[in-house]
Design an enzyme around this catalytic site. Structure first.
Site, PDB file in Angstrom:
ATOM      1  N   LYS A   4     -14.080  -3.079  28.029  1.00  0.00           N
ATOM      2  CA  LYS A   4     -12.762  -2.703  28.691  1.00  0.00           C
ATOM      3  C   LYS A   4     -12.659  -3.559  29.936  1.00  0.00           C
ATOM      4  O   LYS A   4     -13.483  -3.616  30.883  1.00  0.00           O
ATOM      5  CB  LYS A   4     -12.807  -1.082  29.256  1.00  0.00           C
ATOM      6  CG  LYS A   4     -11.502  -0.810  30.050  1.00  0.00           C
ATOM      7  CD  LYS A   4     -10.188  -0.820  28.900  1.00  0.00           C
ATOM      8  CE  LYS A   4      -9.113  -0.107  29.922  1.00  0.00           C
ATOM      9  NZ  LYS A   4      -7.986   0.012  28.783  1.00  0.00           N
ATOM     10  N   HIS A  61      -9.432   6.893  30.743  1.00  0.00           N
ATOM     11  CA  HIS A  61      -8.731   6.619  32.250  1.00  0.00           C
ATOM     12  C   HIS A  61      -9.151   8.072  32.829  1.00  0.00           C
ATOM     13  O   HIS A  61      -8.644   8.595  33.691  1.00  0.00           O
ATOM     14  CB  HIS A  61      -7.284   6.565  32.278  1.00  0.00           C
ATOM     15  CG  HIS A  61      -6.599   5.206  31.776  1.00  0.00           C
ATOM     16  ND1 HIS A  61      -7.090   4.132  32.621  1.00  0.00           N
ATOM     17  CD2 HIS A  61      -5.736   4.883  30.744  1.00  0.00           C
ATOM     18  CE1 HIS A  61      -6.479   3.142  31.878  1.00  0.00           C
ATOM     19  NE2 HIS A  61      -5.881   3.616  30.852  1.00  0.00           N
ATOM     20  N   HIS A 116      -5.798   9.022  24.106  1.00  0.00           N
ATOM     21  CA  HIS A 116      -5.565   7.599  24.723  1.00  0.00           C
ATOM     22  C   HIS A 116      -6.175   7.520  26.285  1.00  0.00           C
ATOM     23  O   HIS A 116      -6.972   6.791  26.529  1.00  0.00           O
ATOM     24  CB  HIS A 116      -4.263   6.980  24.455  1.00  0.00           C
ATOM     25  CG  HIS A 116      -4.127   5.455  25.077  1.00  0.00           C
ATOM     26  ND1 HIS A 116      -4.589   4.435  24.300  1.00  0.00           N
ATOM     27  CD2 HIS A 116      -3.579   5.106  26.197  1.00  0.00           C
ATOM     28  CE1 HIS A 116      -4.305   3.335  24.967  1.00  0.00           C
ATOM     29  NE2 HIS A 116      -3.783   3.837  26.290  1.00  0.00           N
TER      30      HIS A 116
END
Length: 289
Positions: free
Chosen positions: A223, A180, A165
């Site tokens: 995103k 990230h 993730h």
């Protein structure tokens, strides 16, 4: 803060915000593998107001990563991370299935980042001193479970993990979820699989690591705000997210990097556990006000 849920047999000390901030400064100083200005050049281009991040308009004609020194990427921790990033199916609802070689890459990543760097050793020494872990092997095993242990985000399939993730990124509900990590962004952008649109946050740091909140499209999926610590080493990324998750799970974690404040938001995964009721990492990322 009193911490629970570990097998260490001694009485464990609480960890204050000031101790976390002080440790983050030490980790920042120890990060000798971070990119220098000559090794990494970025081109953020358009700064977008928060109110316009949902517009999905490509306002930046050029790539975000203008130059990355490939010699940086050959360093052991970088190579270990890069070898992991292509091991995942990004679509939630599809079970992950790892080969023995891919499982070995997980072990190698933890060895390189924790056992073989000053950053990793400093983090372990701090947590050991707080009686959270009895040995480095126990610490690395817990990291392996919290980061790489699989759980289900969709359709009761073991389709996700904290590592996938946060570091690799996922697709859920028709949009990008997580994502990230600056190296994953650079790698996909270089391959032409990711299109940088704009940024809505640029941190106060004048050298690396820095923080950006970015808008981008990853092969037809958008995103709205994807934040990342730019230019740090893989060991630093892993260390600060792990520090914050272990000490401030499901909360904001207040760091200090070069005298400037950085808040990491963490989330626990509450639908399944490992060990004696420990929670997997749901997410962790730099908060971008």
């Amino acid at each position: 803060m009193c911490l629970k849920g570990n097998n260490y047999t001694g009485e464990r000390a609480s960890i204050s915000d000031s101790e976390i901030a002080a440790l983050s400064e030490v980790l920042f100083t120890l990060d000798s593998n971070k990119a220098t200005k000559s090794q990494l050049i970025i081109n953020p281009q358009v700064l977008l107001p928060d109110s316009q991040t949902s517009d999905q308009i490509d306002l930046s004609p050029e790539r975000l990563y203008k130059f990355v020194d490939e010699n940086l990427l050959s360093k052991p921790t970088y190579a270990a991370l890069l070898s992991l990033l292509d091991n995942y199916n990004r679509v939630t609802g599809v079970a992950e299935n790892f080969s023995p070689g891919q499982l070995a890459e997980q072990e190698a990543f933890l060895t390189e980042t924790i056992s073989n760097t000053a950053v990793g050793q400093e983090l372990y020494t701090f947590l050991h001193g707080k009686r959270l872990y009895n040995s480095e092997e126990e610490f690395k095993f817990d990291l392996k479970m919290m980061w790489f242990g699989l759980y289900s985000r969709l359709n009761n399939k073991l389709d996700s993990s904290g590592f996938e993730h946060i570091f690799a990124g996922e697709i859920k509900g028709g949009k990008v979820s997580g994502f990230h990590n600056w190296l994953q962004f650079y790698t996909l952008e270089k391959k032409g699989q990711l299109n940088y649109y704009s940024h809505s946050f640029n941190g106060p740091w004048e050298s690396f690591p820095d923080v950006l909140g970015m808008q981008f499209e990853w092969e037809d999926f958008y995103k709205q705000v994807g934040s990342a610590i730019i230019g740090c080493s893989p060991e630093f990324d892993l260390a600060v997210y792990s520090l914050c998750y272990i000490t401030r799970p499901g909360k904001q974690c207040k760091l200090s990097l070069g005298g400037k404040r950085l808040i990491i938001q963490t989330y626990t995964w509450d639908k399944s556990t490992y060990g004696d009721g420990k929670k997997y990492i749901g997410s962790a990322y730099p908060a971008t006000p």
